[in-house]
Design a protein around this motif. Structure first.
Motif, short mmCIF file in Angstrom:
data_model
loop_
_atom_site.label_atom_id
_atom_site.label_comp_id
_atom_site.label_asym_id
_atom_site.label_seq_id
_atom_site.Cartn_x
_atom_site.Cartn_y
_atom_site.Cartn_z
N GLY A 151 0.78 -1.10 -0.17
CA GLY A 151 0.10 0.02 -0.12
C GLY A 151 0.72 1.54 -0.02
O GLY A 151 2.00 1.47 -0.08
N LEU A 152 0.37 2.45 0.24
CA LEU A 152 0.97 3.64 0.34
C LEU A 152 1.68 3.77 1.77
O LEU A 152 0.92 3.98 2.62
CB LEU A 152 0.32 4.75 -0.06
CG LEU A 152 0.77 6.14 0.19
CD1 LEU A 152 1.83 6.38 -1.04
CD2 LEU A 152 -0.10 7.26 0.11
N ARG A 153 3.06 3.80 1.81
CA ARG A 153 3.67 3.66 3.23
C ARG A 153 4.03 5.38 3.31
O ARG A 153 5.23 5.97 2.65
CB ARG A 153 4.94 3.03 3.05
CG ARG A 153 4.61 1.54 2.72
CD ARG A 153 5.87 0.85 2.48
NE ARG A 153 6.40 1.39 1.22
CZ ARG A 153 7.76 1.00 0.72
NH1 ARG A 153 8.34 0.19 1.44
NH2 ARG A 153 7.89 1.47 -0.27
N LEU A 199 -5.12 10.95 5.77
CA LEU A 199 -5.26 9.64 5.62
C LEU A 199 -6.38 9.31 5.25
O LEU A 199 -6.92 8.44 4.41
CB LEU A 199 -4.89 8.98 6.94
CG LEU A 199 -3.50 8.96 7.48
CD1 LEU A 199 -3.29 8.06 8.91
CD2 LEU A 199 -2.35 8.32 6.49
N ARG A 200 -7.53 10.07 5.72
CA ARG A 200 -9.05 9.88 5.15
C ARG A 200 -9.33 10.19 3.78
O ARG A 200 -10.03 9.56 3.03
CB ARG A 200 -10.02 10.84 6.27
CG ARG A 200 -11.35 10.55 5.89
CD ARG A 200 -12.30 11.40 6.94
NE ARG A 200 -12.25 12.84 6.46
CZ ARG A 200 -11.49 13.45 7.34
NH1 ARG A 200 -10.98 13.03 8.45
NH2 ARG A 200 -11.46 15.02 7.14
N HIS A 254 -9.80 8.17 -1.83
CA HIS A 254 -9.24 8.21 -3.22
C HIS A 254 -8.80 6.89 -3.94
O HIS A 254 -8.15 6.65 -4.84
CB HIS A 254 -7.98 9.48 -3.34
CG HIS A 254 -8.40 10.76 -3.24
ND1 HIS A 254 -7.35 11.84 -2.96
CD2 HIS A 254 -9.83 11.37 -3.42
CE1 HIS A 254 -8.21 12.89 -2.70
NE2 HIS A 254 -9.30 12.69 -3.08
N GLY A 255 -9.03 5.81 -2.90
CA GLY A 255 -8.92 4.73 -3.42
C GLY A 255 -7.39 4.03 -2.96
O GLY A 255 -7.09 2.84 -3.41
N GLN A 256 -6.60 4.84 -2.05
CA GLN A 256 -5.23 4.22 -1.77
C GLN A 256 -5.46 3.81 -0.41
O GLN A 256 -6.56 4.20 0.52
CB GLN A 256 -4.42 5.67 -1.51
CG GLN A 256 -3.96 6.16 -2.98
CD GLN A 256 -3.14 7.48 -2.91
OE1 GLN A 256 -3.79 8.43 -2.38
NE2 GLN A 256 -2.13 7.34 -3.57
N GLU A 263 4.88 10.60 -7.35
CA GLU A 263 4.48 10.17 -5.95
C GLU A 263 4.04 11.57 -5.24
O GLU A 263 2.90 11.49 -4.32
CB GLU A 263 5.55 9.52 -5.31
CG GLU A 263 5.94 8.05 -5.53
CD GLU A 263 7.19 7.51 -4.96
OE1 GLU A 263 7.03 6.39 -4.55
OE2 GLU A 263 8.22 7.95 -5.11
N LEU A 264 4.72 12.57 -5.25
CA LEU A 264 4.36 13.87 -4.57
C LEU A 264 2.95 14.36 -5.40
O LEU A 264 2.21 14.78 -4.31
CB LEU A 264 5.59 14.83 -4.77
CG LEU A 264 6.86 14.62 -4.10
CD1 LEU A 264 7.87 15.91 -4.51
CD2 LEU A 264 6.60 14.75 -2.69
N ASP A 265 3.00 14.16 -6.48
CA ASP A 265 1.63 14.82 -7.13
C ASP A 265 0.37 13.83 -6.61
O ASP A 265 -0.88 14.58 -6.58
CB ASP A 265 1.75 14.57 -8.60
CG ASP A 265 2.87 15.79 -9.18
OD1 ASP A 265 2.93 16.91 -8.34
OD2 ASP A 265 3.25 15.69 -10.23
N GLY A 266 0.66 13.03 -6.35
CA GLY A 266 -0.36 11.80 -5.90
C GLY A 266 -0.92 12.05 -4.48
O GLY A 266 -2.01 11.66 -4.28
N VAL A 267 -0.38 12.81 -3.73
CA VAL A 267 -0.35 12.74 -2.15
C VAL A 267 -0.50 14.40 -1.83
O VAL A 267 -1.24 14.61 -0.79
CB VAL A 267 0.42 12.11 -1.31
CG1 VAL A 267 0.39 10.52 -1.56
CG2 VAL A 267 1.86 12.53 -1.55
N ARG A 268 0.01 15.24 -2.74
CA ARG A 268 -0.08 16.59 -2.10
C ARG A 268 -1.53 17.40 -1.92
O ARG A 268 -1.61 17.81 -1.01
CB ARG A 268 0.84 17.45 -2.90
CG ARG A 268 0.98 18.83 -2.57
CD ARG A 268 1.95 19.78 -3.09
NE ARG A 268 1.79 21.21 -2.51
CZ ARG A 268 2.79 22.01 -3.00
NH1 ARG A 268 3.78 21.97 -3.48
NH2 ARG A 268 2.69 23.25 -2.41
N PRO A 269 -2.13 17.05 -3.00
CA PRO A 269 -3.64 17.85 -2.74
C PRO A 269 -4.38 17.26 -1.50
O PRO A 269 -5.07 18.18 -0.71
CB PRO A 269 -4.30 17.48 -4.30
CG PRO A 269 -3.26 17.06 -4.99
CD PRO A 269 -2.03 16.43 -4.38
#
Length: 313
Positions: A93-95, A108-109, A114-116, A274-280
């Motif tokens: 998963g995403l660590r 985290l919520r 977003h499916g992660q 990876e940054l773009d996937g979690v920053r927003p």
């Protein structure tokens, strides 16, 4: 004695933290045990690996040579274990790694929405988390860089700034006389006991600089911030806190006159993707937490400035 991987991990931890105390805490062992282990390693290798000073530990020439060979071995073993566990579990998963933040729950919520499927690793040391990302143990890390104490960012990491300067506030007992004002001067807390966590990278030095600039020298206790929060509530100490900290019936949160303490909030990963996937999601969660904290919301609504404060004598 034959060298083992755990010995190499210990050497890397001492070098990364610059302190036997912090390394022992990171490794989950007692400091005397780590000191004994280091002496045995040095005896096996034939010379001192670190210079011990009042400021901490730094590698000798022999230490740098050993570390240059030890780090790749430790990194490879970590990667092997992580990949094997991921394969056994059917894929990683995403660590996520993070220092303490009120934005974590919302982040985290949102990631789950977003499916992660994030897992979370907490650590008071931002430098430790950054090294874990570089070693492949974590995918992303959200960390705080204390002003005046730059983090050791591994060159292979990509870093985004979430907040360039977040002011740090103070939490104090709800019945403290200083709570009568919306902004507290450090000099008003000169006779209070402060509690600071020395294992937070740069925190101790930054607070001491603040005291010197204010011309005060209050008593300072060492302790983690969970303990500090409990002692604030009972009137034993005051402590530095993040502006997103919310007041309670037994604890007040106030801004510090002149904003003498600040941190930079950073998000780190190995790739821009990876940054773009979690920053927003992190940005949304952070500003949600900021709006819920009365003192920080007021600070932000004034554009990062304070209402006029009476001149001090």
């Amino acid at each position: 004695m034959e060298l083992e991987v755990r010995h190499l991990r210990a050497l890397c931890a001492i070098a990364d933290t610059g302190s036997l105390h912090r390394a022992a805490r990171q490794l989950g062992v007692a400091q005397p045990s780590l000191s004994t282990q280091l002496r045995r390693i040095e005896q096996e290798l034939g010379g001192p690996l670190f210079l011990r000073t009042r400021a901490g530990c730094r590698p000798t020439d022999l230490g740098r040579l050993v570390l240059s060979r030890a780090r790749p071995l430790v990194t490879e073993l970590r990667s092997l274990v992580a990949e094997a566990r991921a394969a056994a579990a059917g894929g990683p998963g995403l660590r996520v790694g993070s220092t303490a933040s009120k934005a974590l729950a919302g982040w985290l919520r949102r990631l789950r929405g977003h499916g992660q499927e994030p897992s979370l690793h907490m650590d008071v040391s931002a430098n430790t988390l950054l090294r874990m990302v570089a070693d492949g143990q974590l995918d992303v890390a959200f960390v705080h860089e204390v002003e005046g104490c730059p983090l050791r960012v591994p060159p292979e990491l990509r870093v985004r700034v979430l907040v360039e300067r977040e002011p740090q506030f103070v939490s104090l007992p709800a019945d403290h006389p200083a709570t009568a004002k919306p902004v507290v001067d450090v000099r008003d807390l000169a006779t209070d006991r402060w509690m600071i966590d020395p294992s937070v990278d740069g925190e101790w030095d930054a607070v001491q600089r603040m005291f010197r600039a204010a011309g005060v020298s209050p008593p300072v206790l060492s302790g983690d911030y969970h303990t500090a929060s409990a002692l604030v509530a009972t009137g034993e100490v005051v402590t530095v806190c993040q502006p997103t900290c919310q007041p309670r019936a037994d604890m007040a949160v106030r801004r510090l006159h002149g904003d003498p303490l600040g941190v930079r909030l950073l998000l780190a990963a190995r790739t821009e993707t990876e940054l773009d996937g979690v920053r927003p999601a992190l940005e949304e969660a952070y500003w949600e937490a900021a709006r819920q904290a009365p003192a920080y919301r007021e600070w932000l609504e004034h554009g990062g400035t304070r209402p006029p404060v009476p001149a001090l004598p």
